[in-house]
Design a protein around this motif. Structure first.
Motif, PDB file in Angstrom:
ATOM      1  N   GLU A   2      42.512  57.307  -8.568  1.00  0.00           N
ATOM      2  CA  GLU A   2      42.033  56.029  -8.014  1.00  0.00           C
ATOM      3  C   GLU A   2      43.131  54.977  -8.094  1.00  0.00           C
ATOM      4  OE1 GLU A   2      38.270  54.663  -9.611  1.00  0.00           O
ATOM      5  OE2 GLU A   2      37.625  56.732  -9.939  1.00  0.00           O
ATOM      6  N   PHE A   3      43.833  54.930  -9.228  1.00  0.00           N
ATOM      7  CA  PHE A   3      44.941  53.994  -9.394  1.00  0.00           C
ATOM      8  C   PHE A   3      45.946  54.167  -8.261  1.00  0.00           C
ATOM      9  CE2 PHE A   3      45.528  51.710 -13.570  1.00  0.00           C
ATOM     10  CZ  PHE A   3      44.247  51.904 -14.068  1.00  0.00           C
ATOM     11  N   LEU A   4      46.375  55.409  -8.055  1.00  0.00           N
ATOM     12  CA  LEU A   4      47.400  55.668  -7.053  1.00  0.00           C
ATOM     13  C   LEU A   4      46.910  55.300  -5.650  1.00  0.00           C
ATOM     14  CD1 LEU A   4      48.771  59.075  -8.415  1.00  0.00           C
ATOM     15  CD2 LEU A   4      49.895  56.831  -8.528  1.00  0.00           C
ATOM     16  N   SER A   5      45.663  55.602  -5.350  1.00  0.00           N
ATOM     17  CA  SER A   5      45.102  55.298  -4.020  1.00  0.00           C
ATOM     18  C   SER A   5      45.047  53.800  -3.756  1.00  0.00           C
ATOM     19  CB  SER A   5      43.694  55.875  -3.893  1.00  0.00           C
ATOM     20  OG  SER A   5      43.720  57.283  -3.988  1.00  0.00           O
ATOM     21  N   LEU A   6      44.793  53.023  -4.807  1.00  0.00           N
ATOM     22  CA  LEU A   6      44.630  51.575  -4.652  1.00  0.00           C
ATOM     23  C   LEU A   6      45.941  50.810  -4.809  1.00  0.00           C
ATOM     24  CD1 LEU A   6      41.290  51.211  -6.637  1.00  0.00           C
ATOM     25  CD2 LEU A   6      41.598  50.859  -4.190  1.00  0.00           C
ATOM     26  N   GLY A   7      47.045  51.546  -5.021  1.00  0.00           N
ATOM     27  CA  GLY A   7      48.331  50.873  -5.168  1.00  0.00           C
ATOM     28  C   GLY A   7      48.630  50.430  -6.578  1.00  0.00           C
ATOM     29  N   ALA A   8      47.770  50.792  -7.535  1.00  0.00           N
ATOM     30  CA  ALA A   8      48.047  50.513  -8.942  1.00  0.00           C
ATOM     31  C   ALA A   8      49.044  51.558  -9.453  1.00  0.00           C
ATOM     32  CB  ALA A   8      46.758  50.545  -9.761  1.00  0.00           C
TER      33      ALA A   8
END
Length: 212
Positions: free
Chosen positions: A96-102
């Motif tokens: 989720e982090f990677l998908s949201l740019g985190a």
């Protein structure tokens, strides 16, 4: 403000996150206008964990408490217990982090967990060797994206081998933009070489040294 979530689990490899946590928490070499940071330990439960070095850490929050935005950072240390299925929840969260740019920062054994979930299949990354990922992550298909370096930064994914703690820390600090560029270079060179003159060079880059 950046929120740095450090995932803690039993047998956590203390030395792998030492450079990162010490500098991000203390702020001792930060530039004057550095973004503010909040450092929190997170785990799959609120129970204390025991590091590889025998230190007890009481997690600040659970996975459900995490808030993901572009200013969230997830730090995943190495450990001998990553194959425990209960850690799947934090790796899902990493996706989720990677998908949201985190930002997700993984070192050593944590890279195997990312590999098992397919998160390294299409992004440049490193680990303790491509054979290491194949051995511990049977579903790993990212061989063509593997880079044989101690640490590799691919935008918001920063991975490292068990011996890459220092360059990994450098890439994380650079990504967050909390050091001046010359401070970061001097900091890295001092810890890389241990040469006393590098320490003085580091001190010269700090704001207080320029004020006199």
């Amino acid at each position: 403000m950046y929120t740095i979530y450090v995932y803690v689990l039993d047998t956590l490899a203390d030395w792998e996150i030492g450079y990162v946590t010490a500098e991000l928490h203390s702020g001792r070499f930060f530039k004057k206008d550095a973004p503010r940071l909040s450092l929190k330990t997170v785990s799959d439960s609120k129970l204390p964990i025991l590091t590889m070095g025998g230190l007890t850490i009481m997690p600040d929050c659970s996975i459900d408490d995490m808030v993901i935005s572009e200013t969230s950072v997830l730090v995943l240390p190495g450990a001998d217990t990553w194959n425990d299925p209960k850690h799947g929840a934090i790796i899902e969260k990493a996706g989720e982090f990677l998908s949201l740019g985190a930002t997700v920062c993984a070192i050593c054994g944590a890279t195997t967990a990312l590999a098992s979930f397919g998160l390294l299949d299409h992004r440049p990354h490193t680990s303790n060797g491509p054979g290491f990922l194949e051995m511990f992550s049977p579903g790993y298909k990212g061989q063509s994206f593997y880079i044989d370096r101690p640490s590799v930064a691919d935008n918001n994914l920063i991975t490292a081998s068990s011996t890459g703690a220092l360059p990994w820390a450098k890439q994380i600090i650079e990504h967050l933009g909390v050091f001046e560029a010359n401070t970061l270079e001097a900091w890295y060179e001092y810890f890389r070489t241990g040469e006393p003159e590098r320490f003085f060079a580091l001190m010269q880059t700090l704001p207080h040294s320029r004020d006199h």
